[in-house]
Design a protein around this motif. Structure first.
Motif, mmCIF file in Angstrom:
data_model
loop_
_atom_site.group_PDB
_atom_site.id
_atom_site.type_symbol
_atom_site.label_atom_id
_atom_site.label_comp_id
_atom_site.label_asym_id
_atom_site.label_seq_id
_atom_site.Cartn_x
_atom_site.Cartn_y
_atom_site.Cartn_z
ATOM 1 N N ALA A 80 0.839 -1.208 0.000
ATOM 2 C CA ALA A 80 0.000 0.000 0.000
ATOM 3 C C ALA A 80 0.868 1.249 0.000
ATOM 4 O O ALA A 80 0.614 2.203 -0.750
ATOM 5 N N LYS A 81 1.913 1.227 0.802
ATOM 6 C CA LYS A 81 2.822 2.373 0.875
ATOM 7 C C LYS A 81 3.543 2.542 -0.459
ATOM 8 O O LYS A 81 3.705 3.661 -0.957
ATOM 9 N N PHE A 82 3.944 1.433 -1.050
ATOM 10 C CA PHE A 82 4.653 1.454 -2.343
ATOM 11 C C PHE A 82 3.818 2.157 -3.412
ATOM 12 O O PHE A 82 4.327 2.859 -4.272
ATOM 13 N N LEU A 83 2.498 1.951 -3.355
ATOM 14 C CA LEU A 83 1.594 2.543 -4.357
ATOM 15 C C LEU A 83 0.978 3.850 -3.866
ATOM 16 O O LEU A 83 0.183 4.452 -4.569
ATOM 17 N N ASN A 84 1.330 4.239 -2.645
ATOM 18 C CA ASN A 84 0.690 5.372 -1.977
ATOM 19 C C ASN A 84 -0.842 5.220 -1.936
ATOM 20 O O ASN A 84 -1.588 6.169 -2.174
ATOM 21 N N TYR A 295 12.845 -3.395 -2.034
ATOM 22 C CA TYR A 295 14.107 -3.426 -2.783
ATOM 23 C C TYR A 295 14.101 -2.352 -3.874
ATOM 24 O O TYR A 295 15.069 -1.614 -4.045
ATOM 25 N N LEU A 296 12.974 -2.274 -4.592
ATOM 26 C CA LEU A 296 12.868 -1.273 -5.664
ATOM 27 C C LEU A 296 12.932 0.144 -5.090
ATOM 28 O O LEU A 296 13.535 1.036 -5.681
ATOM 29 N N GLU A 297 12.325 0.326 -3.906
ATOM 30 C CA GLU A 297 12.382 1.650 -3.269
ATOM 31 C C GLU A 297 13.802 1.983 -2.835
ATOM 32 O O GLU A 297 14.250 3.129 -2.940
ATOM 33 N N GLY A 300 15.559 2.920 -5.830
ATOM 34 C CA GLY A 300 14.954 4.183 -6.258
ATOM 35 C C GLY A 300 14.345 4.056 -7.641
ATOM 36 O O GLY A 300 15.066 3.812 -8.609
ATOM 37 N N LEU A 301 13.031 4.197 -7.732
ATOM 38 C CA LEU A 301 12.376 3.994 -9.027
ATOM 39 C C LEU A 301 12.819 5.011 -10.064
ATOM 40 O O LEU A 301 12.938 4.698 -11.246
ATOM 41 N N ASP A 302 13.109 6.224 -9.614
ATOM 42 C CA ASP A 302 13.586 7.227 -10.575
ATOM 43 C C ASP A 302 14.949 6.832 -11.136
ATOM 44 O O ASP A 302 15.244 7.063 -12.305
ATOM 45 N N ASN A 303 15.773 6.222 -10.271
ATOM 46 C CA ASN A 303 17.088 5.756 -10.736
ATOM 47 C C ASN A 303 16.939 4.630 -11.746
ATOM 48 O O ASN A 303 17.723 4.511 -12.680
ATOM 49 N N ILE A 304 15.927 3.788 -11.520
ATOM 50 C CA ILE A 304 15.690 2.674 -12.438
ATOM 51 C C ILE A 304 15.269 3.213 -13.810
ATOM 52 O O ILE A 304 15.760 2.768 -14.852
ATOM 53 N N VAL A 305 14.370 4.188 -13.802
ATOM 54 C CA VAL A 305 13.931 4.814 -15.059
ATOM 55 C C VAL A 305 15.138 5.367 -15.809
ATOM 56 O O VAL A 305 15.323 5.128 -17.014
#
Lengths: 412, 151
Positions: A80-84, A295-297, A300-305
């Motif tokens: 839930a937190k991951f998706l806000n 792990y993705l957080e 960093g999702l922006d870093n992944i992009v």
């Protein structure tokens, strides 16, 4: 490259050690749009259930069972937190995006009357088409498709054109699985809402790769799979706004989803999310998925992009002077590159790449209707993720540019 | 001793390219005397129809149509040339020798003719289903024909 050390990150993934060679060549995995590798942290989190707290949930009569309930709820809160999401109750665990979309389609069939319309696009994955076909048949409603631009994108103005007063539901992928375009989903949702339509987001290809904030998007539903985002197979998520989930009928019935029932057929359902989680759940999978979100957080999702974008540019740059390659999505904004080699059947090219140690996917990629749009029987798809590095890309470029004849794979 | 054709990669390659570029017996026939099988799957793009005309225990005609990769196209084309005019028993024998070859077992090279071109398929295990797609179809057709006579 990027803001994380990709070679250090690769050491988290046991498969790179355990399967380092394919066809005696350095193994390059470019099929993450199909499924992803799992880091040790995820594997351990999933195993934790079997090794430390293996009891059924919702049976909290003893300490061990209580501990499972606490951990299972924690996993839900992490997602839930991951998706806000506003409320963890808006997160139902499913077996994957397909089950999520089937549950949503069936659940929403109650709001449909004969002659109503559901809007999809021709770039959708089978999982976001076939459940709606079933519902359309059941409720005698019509399926309509947003016209794609000549590049294959879905635009708000084209969505506006296809919506009528009979349109009740719009269901679209945020990132399409063949062409990899990041659709302007927030704007599309606002168009649908302006016309009082519900909006379902197929997030199978977006949630693993970019920040998805369900409150910011204001989507009504979101579906995705764990295994495409470093999580285990057999676990996924159906997000829905709580007030909609409360009204929606469940697809599956069974243990754990009803509060009471009698022999006359009266059933009182549990509240969401329990209502949508009949039977003993994939608890281990939920633990693993929650760890994958973390792990993705951490990366960093922006870093992944950014990382995928850099690799994509490197790849396109490396093959730009090769006039034998047809690229169908040069301008895509994700890590998906879809192509063909002139005069070579997609499967033969994929086979040649296999002989060079490179894993790509050939085929219609479960989006069979798109092929009419692309005017080809099949394509080859290379898809990138956070663990791909420059060496992967350079090996791929070399194979494409100096790959030799497609029958070499057969006779080397 | 002359080297076997199966050891000469360039000849095998030429056979596959020849049948891929110029597939034999490729046509669709609309005649109830023909048995038809449709071979396709969710996992690959091959979409191939095989048709045989059985008559008095013999396959008097074998044709195919559809779309496929180089391996499946060439294999289908070669299969039609091999079994056309053969008895059902002979066709079954060729089929079983072909399958033995794909499974890396001892097989009768004489029986396979140009189908020997697929001897290297084991090196690319994911292509076995391409090489045998229409042979699997043939198997279904032969069973259907047997049931028709004995069922």
């Amino acid at each position: 490259m990027g803001k994380f050390d990709v070679d250090k990150l690769r050491r988290d993934f046991p498969i790179f050690e355990n399967y380092s060679l394919m066809q005696n060549k350095r193994f390059v995995y470019l099929d993450s749009a199909a499924t992803t590798f799992k880091p040790r942290q995820v594997i351990q989190a999933a195993d934790y259930y079997y090794e430390y707290c293996c009891a059924n949930s919702h049976r909290g009569d003893y300490d061990l069972a209580h501990m499972v309930d606490v951990k299972y709820l924690e996993a839900r809160k992490t997602v839930a937190k991951f998706l806000n999401a506003k409320d963890p109750a808006e997160i139902s665990f499913t077996s994957g995006a397909s089950m999520s979309l089937n549950t949503i389609a069936y659940g929403l069939s109650d709001i449909l009357n004969e002659g109503d319309e559901i809007v999809l696009s021709e770039a959708e994955h089978a999982s976001n088409v076939l459940p709606w076909f079933s519902v359309a048949e059941m409720k005698k409603v019509n399926i309509k498709y947003v016209p794609l631009t000549k590049e294959g994108r879905v635009t708000p103005s084209n969505l506006e054109k296809v919506i009528t007063s009979r349109t009740k539901i719009v269901s679209l992928a945020q990132v399409t699985n063949v062409l990899g375009y990041v659709e302007p989903i927030k704007e599309l949702i606002s168009v649908a809402h302006k016309h009082n339509c519900l909006f379902v987001v197929d997030g199978a290809q977006s949630v693993p790769h970019m920040k998805v904030d369900v409150q910011d998007l204001d989507c009504d539903f979101l579906a995705f799979s764990g295994h495409k985002m470093l999580g285990p197979t057999g676990i996924g998520v159906m997000y829905g706004k709580l007030e909609l989930l409360k009204k929606m009928k469940p697809l599956l019935s069974g243990g754990g989803m009803n509060s009471r029932f009698d022999t006359c057929g009266n059933v009182a359902y549990e509240l969401p999310p329990a209502k949508f989680e009949a039977g003993t759940q994939n608890i281990s999978g939920a633990f693993g998925l929650a760890r994958a979100c973390q792990y993705l957080e951490e990366v960093g999702l922006d870093n992944i992009v950014e990382h995928e974008r850099e690799l994509r540019i490197r790849l396109l740059d490396g093959i730009k002077s090769n006039d034998k390659i047809i690229i169908y999505n040069k301008d895509a904004d994700s890590g998906i590159v879809t192509f063909n080699i002139k005069g070579v059947f997609a499967q033969d090219e994929a086979s040649l790449l296999n002989s060079k140690g490179i894993a790509v996917r050939s085929g219609q990629h479960c989006a069979k209707i798109l092929m009419d749009f692309l005017h080809t029987d099949a394509t080859v798809r290379a898809s990138l993720y956070l663990y791909n590095n420059k060496e992967d890309i350079d090996q791929f470029i070399d194979a494409l540019n100096n790959g030799g004849d497609f029958l070499d794979a057969y006779f080397n | 001793m002359p080297t076997s054709i199966s050891e000469n990669a360039s000849i095998l390659r030429d056979i596959i390219m020849d049948h891929y570029s110029h597939p034999r017996n490729k046509k669709e026939i609309n005649d109830p005397a023909y048995l038809t099988v449709h071979m396709d799957s969710a996992s690959c793009i091959d979409d191939i129809y095989v048709q045989i005309k059985p008559e008095n225990g013999k396959i008097v005609d074998c044709v195919w149509h559809g779309n496929g990769c180089a391996i499946s196209t060439a294999s289908t084309s070669i299969m039609t040339t091999l079994i056309k005019g053969k008895s059902l028993e002979e066709a079954k024998y060729i089929m079983s020798e072909f399958n033995k070859m794909l499974n890396e077992e001892e097989f009768d090279e004489e029986a396979l003719g140009e189908a020997i071109a697929f001897i290297n398929t084991y090196k690319q295990p994911s292509r076995i289903t391409c090489a045998n797609i229409s042979w699997r179809g043939l198997d279904e057709l032969l069973k259907e024909e047997e049931e028709h006579h004995h069922g």
